[in-house]
Design an enzyme around this catalytic site. Sequence first.
Site, PDB file in Angstrom:
ATOM      1  N   LYS A  87      40.877  46.014  42.920  1.00 44.78           N
ATOM      2  CA  LYS A  87      39.902  46.233  43.997  1.00 44.78           C
ATOM      3  C   LYS A  87      38.548  45.812  43.440  1.00 44.78           C
ATOM      4  O   LYS A  87      37.569  46.580  43.465  1.00 44.78           O
ATOM      5  CB  LYS A  87      39.936  47.726  44.399  1.00 44.78           C
ATOM      6  CG  LYS A  87      39.072  48.111  45.566  1.00 44.78           C
ATOM      7  CD  LYS A  87      39.652  47.759  46.919  1.00 44.78           C
ATOM      8  CE  LYS A  87      38.668  48.101  48.026  1.00 44.78           C
ATOM      9  NZ  LYS A  87      39.077  47.583  49.344  1.00 44.78           N
ATOM     10  N   TYR A 142      43.760  58.368  35.316  1.00 48.16           N
ATOM     11  CA  TYR A 142      44.670  59.332  34.692  1.00 48.16           C
ATOM     12  C   TYR A 142      44.231  59.753  33.288  1.00 48.16           C
ATOM     13  O   TYR A 142      44.951  60.491  32.624  1.00 48.16           O
ATOM     14  CB  TYR A 142      46.097  58.774  34.680  1.00 48.16           C
ATOM     15  CG  TYR A 142      46.709  58.670  36.069  1.00 48.16           C
ATOM     16  CD1 TYR A 142      46.148  57.821  37.011  1.00 48.16           C
ATOM     17  CD2 TYR A 142      47.823  59.405  36.423  1.00 48.16           C
ATOM     18  CE1 TYR A 142      46.692  57.705  38.286  1.00 48.16           C
ATOM     19  CE2 TYR A 142      48.376  59.293  37.682  1.00 48.16           C
ATOM     20  CZ  TYR A 142      47.807  58.446  38.618  1.00 48.16           C
ATOM     21  OH  TYR A 142      48.359  58.340  39.872  1.00 48.16           O
ATOM     22  N   ASP A 200      50.925  53.593  40.918  1.00 44.50           N
ATOM     23  CA  ASP A 200      51.619  54.813  41.321  1.00 44.50           C
ATOM     24  C   ASP A 200      51.815  54.806  42.840  1.00 44.50           C
ATOM     25  O   ASP A 200      52.920  55.015  43.353  1.00 44.50           O
ATOM     26  CB  ASP A 200      50.759  56.014  40.886  1.00 44.50           C
ATOM     27  CG  ASP A 200      51.498  57.333  40.987  1.00 44.50           C
ATOM     28  OD1 ASP A 200      52.705  57.319  41.295  1.00 44.50           O
ATOM     29  OD2 ASP A 200      50.867  58.383  40.743  1.00 44.50           O
ATOM     30  N   ASP A 253      55.488  54.136  45.207  1.00 45.75           N
ATOM     31  CA  ASP A 253      56.028  55.086  46.192  1.00 45.75           C
ATOM     32  C   ASP A 253      56.121  54.410  47.558  1.00 45.75           C
ATOM     33  O   ASP A 253      57.097  54.592  48.292  1.00 45.75           O
ATOM     34  CB  ASP A 253      55.146  56.339  46.313  1.00 45.75           C
ATOM     35  CG  ASP A 253      55.464  57.383  45.251  1.00 45.75           C
ATOM     36  OD1 ASP A 253      55.845  56.995  44.131  1.00 45.75           O
ATOM     37  OD2 ASP A 253      55.335  58.592  45.549  1.00 45.75           O
ATOM     38  N   ASP A 282      44.281  47.438  48.945  1.00 45.44           N
ATOM     39  CA  ASP A 282      44.494  47.895  50.325  1.00 45.44           C
ATOM     40  C   ASP A 282      45.275  46.857  51.136  1.00 45.44           C
ATOM     41  O   ASP A 282      46.225  47.174  51.837  1.00 45.44           O
ATOM     42  CB  ASP A 282      43.172  48.281  51.015  1.00 45.44           C
ATOM     43  CG  ASP A 282      42.040  47.313  50.731  1.00 45.44           C
ATOM     44  OD1 ASP A 282      42.217  46.387  49.913  1.00 45.44           O
ATOM     45  OD2 ASP A 282      40.959  47.463  51.340  1.00 45.44           O
TER      46      ASP A 282
HETATM   47 MG    MG Z   1      54.097  58.915  41.940  1.00 47.24          MG
END
Ligand code: MG
Length: 362
Positions: free
Chosen positions: A195, A145, A258, A262, A234
């Site tokens: 990861k 980001y 993020d 969700d 994962d």
């Molecule tokens: Mg989001």
Amino acid sequence: MVFRAPIRSMATAARRSLKIGMLPADGIGREVLPGAKAAILALGSSIPKMEFIDLLAGFEYFTKTGTALPDETVQILKSECDCALFGAVSSPSRKVTGYSSPIVALRKKMDLYANIRPVKSVSINPEGRPGVDLVVIRENTECLYVKQETQTVGEHGKEARATRLITERASRRIGELAFKMALERPRKHLTVIHKSNVLSITDGLFRETVRAVPTLPGVDGKYDDVTVAEQLVDSAVYRLFREPEIYDVMVAPNLYGDILSDAAAALVGSLGLVPSVNAGDSFVMGEPVHGSAPDIAGQNIANPLAAIRSAAMMLRHIGYGDGADRIERAVDSVLREGKVLTPDLGGKSKTSEVVDEVTKRI
Ligand code: MG
Ligand code: NAI
């Protein structure tokens, strides 16, 4: 949902007034933020001298003015506001010259380095799974980001690259927060998500730095009761869907955090239920986890509960724990009763009806 103030306590008994910056931005952000405001107002005189300051930001504002986050908004937040609430922004998937997401910029400009997203099952929610009670702590300022992307043309056509920044400083401060939060929760369990089998340098630094928090000078065995596990991102998603009850606090770099939050939202029935705060050492901004939901915008059917819970989290963070409890209890009772729900939870009620039902119970 009970959430305790993290980071350095911003609580102040001597606060004489409360100025809240309101940034509804786009889409359903504009429909759910008034609900959050109504819930805070319903607390009445228990919060002295509340003032709401409307501030501009968003993609629609960008289309009119060429800027998504006016300097004035940032200045007012910094100089006048005690805290803020953000709705949601409609960031287009295609590149729009000159546009950059105002929420990503705000997190950086206000140094809101932690995004704290509690996800908890509600007992009588047919859509949700029981036993989910976890918090995703997402690093908020770096990772992919940082938005340093380039495109060049090589031998085989276009080549796009993105820089992923992970620093020891940001990983340490998010790690410290994660340990603190784990210590405050009954299960005291922390899972570090990464990861580093593939991204051994960037994720390796994140993993090592977070894991080293208990050995930092001055910690002196404070986190001895916290059990620490780690998981590749994962397989964390896989296990999150199969056995979400194993998770308590999950700490992750920005992008994984993020996505994970969700995904976790799906377990409890709807993105419209999941709140968050963006927190730094001196400012906090509540923000529902969901986006601007263009598919349902303008219909008065968006679930306002994520925004209302975000307001409660924000209040708790700055020391109004009693007010936060009142709002959270009201939301939980509306959900348990299951009569006044928006369509995402299988109900037929309008946004405004849910807001009325919650505020009545505060
Ligand atoms: Mg989001
Ligand atoms: P979204 O979160 O807006 O919507 C995903 C799905 O969940 C949609 O079907 C939507 O109707 C539903 N949903 C979300 N919130 C809801 C609520 N409160 N009540 C009922 N249903 C709800 O994500 P999507 O569609 O991927 O993105 C839409 C826009 O939002 C994009 O422009 C994206 O960039 C932006 N976005 C902004 C965020 C922010 O402001 N922090 C976060 C995520 C996306």
